[in-house]
Design a protein around this motif. Sequence first.
Motif, PDB file in Angstrom:
ATOM      1  N   LEU A 162      53.261 108.523 -40.595  1.00 27.32           N
ATOM      2  CA  LEU A 162      52.937 107.409 -39.703  1.00 27.32           C
ATOM      3  C   LEU A 162      54.118 107.092 -38.778  1.00 27.32           C
ATOM      4  O   LEU A 162      53.942 106.895 -37.568  1.00 27.32           O
ATOM      5  CB  LEU A 162      52.562 106.186 -40.545  1.00 27.32           C
ATOM      6  N   MET A 163      55.329 107.073 -39.325  1.00 28.45           N
ATOM      7  CA  MET A 163      56.512 106.773 -38.525  1.00 28.45           C
ATOM      8  C   MET A 163      56.784 107.879 -37.506  1.00 28.45           C
ATOM      9  O   MET A 163      57.225 107.613 -36.385  1.00 28.45           O
ATOM     10  CB  MET A 163      57.743 106.578 -39.421  1.00 28.45           C
ATOM     11  N   TYR A 165      54.517 109.735 -35.996  1.00 32.76           N
ATOM     12  CA  TYR A 165      53.578 109.531 -34.885  1.00 32.76           C
ATOM     13  C   TYR A 165      53.944 108.283 -34.070  1.00 32.76           C
ATOM     14  O   TYR A 165      53.753 108.252 -32.853  1.00 32.76           O
ATOM     15  CB  TYR A 165      52.145 109.445 -35.393  1.00 32.76           C
ATOM     16  N   PHE A 166      54.494 107.285 -34.735  1.00 30.13           N
ATOM     17  CA  PHE A 166      54.923 106.086 -34.020  1.00 30.13           C
ATOM     18  C   PHE A 166      56.083 106.427 -33.072  1.00 30.13           C
ATOM     19  O   PHE A 166      56.102 106.014 -31.912  1.00 30.13           O
ATOM     20  CB  PHE A 166      55.322 104.993 -35.011  1.00 30.13           C
ATOM     21  N   ASP A 167      57.049 107.224 -33.566  1.00 30.56           N
ATOM     22  CA  ASP A 167      58.168 107.669 -32.722  1.00 30.56           C
ATOM     23  C   ASP A 167      57.659 108.468 -31.523  1.00 30.56           C
ATOM     24  O   ASP A 167      58.131 108.298 -30.389  1.00 30.56           O
ATOM     25  CB  ASP A 167      59.157 108.517 -33.527  1.00 30.56           C
ATOM     26  N   SER A 169      54.728 108.220 -30.173  1.00 30.13           N
ATOM     27  CA  SER A 169      54.032 107.287 -29.265  1.00 30.13           C
ATOM     28  C   SER A 169      55.031 106.553 -28.389  1.00 30.13           C
ATOM     29  O   SER A 169      54.819 106.391 -27.178  1.00 30.13           O
ATOM     30  CB  SER A 169      53.215 106.264 -30.062  1.00 30.13           C
ATOM     31  N   ILE A 170      56.145 106.114 -28.942  1.00 30.20           N
ATOM     32  CA  ILE A 170      57.176 105.409 -28.178  1.00 30.20           C
ATOM     33  C   ILE A 170      57.756 106.352 -27.122  1.00 30.20           C
ATOM     34  O   ILE A 170      58.004 105.961 -25.976  1.00 30.20           O
ATOM     35  CB  ILE A 170      58.289 104.902 -29.123  1.00 30.20           C
TER      36      ILE A 170
END
Length: 179
Positions: A162-163, A165-167, A169-170
């Motif tokens: 999850l992290m 994919y979050f990175d 996305s940012i």
Amino acid sequence: FSLSNLGHFMEAIKIGKNGYCLFVENDETILIDPKHEKTVFKKLSECGIPSYSLIKNKDDKPFNIEIDGKMFQACVFQAKMFNGQIVALVERSELLELFNRLIFDMALISLSLMILGFIISFVLSGRLKRYFEKLEVLFKRIAKGDTKVRINYKVNDEIGSLMKYFDESIEHMGIMLKT
């Protein structure tokens, strides 16, 4: 088997600390009683121990009996080969002592597991709190427009995925903002 050999064998049987075995013929004559030698060769009802009369015609289910002021749990086993019955006697206090020890041990184990669970949850909640505090700082920087911030969670599990994919996305949002 001679009666003497059978007697020595029955005397050697110890059930707990004070338990013992009787041998009674089918006609209710006591042949072996290691604790009460005066009862040998007497009928159950005539031996001078009133509760021995409870022994006759019992099946193999345990029952309570009082002997010499102590409560015993007795069980009668048919010994067809010897034309009689073997009566196993164990003091009730010994049975209860084992049961109470088991309950105490179970309670001690349960308490230990509860304390261990509390300690583990306390430690893990502290680590989780620190992790969320770090995330809060990162999200504040992102809210202010810093798209170069990365979480860098390196554990390969669901949260790590999850992290990651979050990175990403940012990073994509930073590229979109520049263009």
